[in-house]
Write an enzyme that holds these catalytic residues in place. Structure first.
Site, mmCIF file in Angstrom:
data_model
loop_
_atom_site.group_PDB
_atom_site.id
_atom_site.type_symbol
_atom_site.label_atom_id
_atom_site.label_comp_id
_atom_site.label_asym_id
_atom_site.label_seq_id
_atom_site.Cartn_x
_atom_site.Cartn_y
_atom_site.Cartn_z
ATOM 1 N N HIS A 1 73.123 17.429 9.533
ATOM 2 C CA HIS A 1 72.972 18.774 10.106
ATOM 3 C C HIS A 1 73.749 19.817 9.311
ATOM 4 C CE1 HIS A 1 71.957 15.945 13.282
ATOM 5 N NE2 HIS A 1 71.187 16.884 13.786
ATOM 6 N N ASP B 1 69.123 19.233 9.266
ATOM 7 C CA ASP B 1 68.513 19.987 10.366
ATOM 8 C C ASP B 1 69.306 21.241 10.762
ATOM 9 O OD1 ASP B 1 66.878 17.782 10.371
ATOM 10 O OD2 ASP B 1 67.225 17.254 12.471
HETATM 11 ZN ZN LIG Z 1 68.057 20.069 15.632
#
Ligand SMILES: [Zn+2]
Length: 247
Positions: free
Chosen positions: A208, A60
């Protein structure tokens, strides 16, 4: 005395069970009361039902000019494909990274334009943000995204309606597979360790590449892919994961 102690132990055990049960269901309710219904309707997925050793790796908040290429290198080394939930604003700034993702067989999903807090948006504002992000992805990759990961895990009836209208399926993540890799100071070994300890077939693992700690995430990807291979796991994109599910 022995009996009293035992009774006390049972009472302790029961109250602990009750506490755990209440907080567990409280957590799930806190996510959204309609979550189960959306899963049954196949508009939201957080895990698939399968016995096959298969998981989806998802990243992400990117693309990031440094961390994302490092993650892509780790995936390439292990010949693994993942799904990237990108921010429209960062896509517009770095379309070449999106082109590389596509060329290397990864899937590209939407994560909103600039990590918006949809709690502060009305329905039309959420729709605008989602459309704008899809356009940025289409411009860079040539394709419309078919997956959406809500920023911050936000869910609402309005947002789900908008996703339905725009042919986006919501890719949540498996609750146990949030290693908090985005936190500064969390090391690659810790991240990979959390994931392998909680591993089960059909999970969606959230990572992430867009966070400042993203180089640890890239190193963790390398460690993790070696461990997954040893355990006989296949690593796939979101669309491939769905195909592995029981019909
Ligand atoms: Zn996010």
């Amino acid at each position: 005395m022995f009996i009293i102690l035992r009774k006390r132990n049972i009472a302790w055990f029961l109250s602990a069970m009750l506490f755990f049960g209440v907080s567990w269901s409280g957590y799930h309710l806190a996510m959204h009361p309609a979550m189960k219904k959306w899963q049954q309707e196949n508009i939201l997925v957080s895990k698939i039902d399968t016995e096959e050793k298969v998981v989806a790796l998802t990243y992400d908040d990117g693309p990031d000019p440094v961390n994302t290429p490092a993650v892509l290198d780790a995936l390439k080394k292990h010949k693994a494909q993942a799904t990237f939930f990108v921010l429209g604003k960062r896509v517009a700034a770095q379309p070449e990274i999106i082109k590389r993702m596509k060329a290397e067989g990864h899937e590209i999903g939407s994560h909103g334009y600039s990590h918006p807090d949809y709690n502060k948006y009305k329905k039309a504002g959420i729709a605008d943000d989602i459309i704008r992000t899809s356009e940025a992805i289409r411009k860079a990759s040539g394709d419309n995204p078919s997956w959406f990961r809500p920023p911050g895990g936000y869910l609402s009836y309005d947002m789900v309606d908008i996703c339905r209208e725009h042919n986006l399926t919501i890719a949540y993540w498996t609750y146990q597979q949030d290693s908090k890799d985005w936190r500064n100071g969390v090391g690659a070994g810790q991240i990979a360790g959390h994931i392998t300890r909680h591993l089960e077939p059909g999970q969606i693992i959230v990572l992430h590449d867009g966070a400042p700690n993203g180089l640890q995430t890239a190193k963790a990807t390398d460690l993790l892919l070696s461990a997954l291979k040893k355990q006989g796991y296949r690593v796939v994109t979101m669309s491939e994961l769905i195909k592995a599910g029981k019909q």
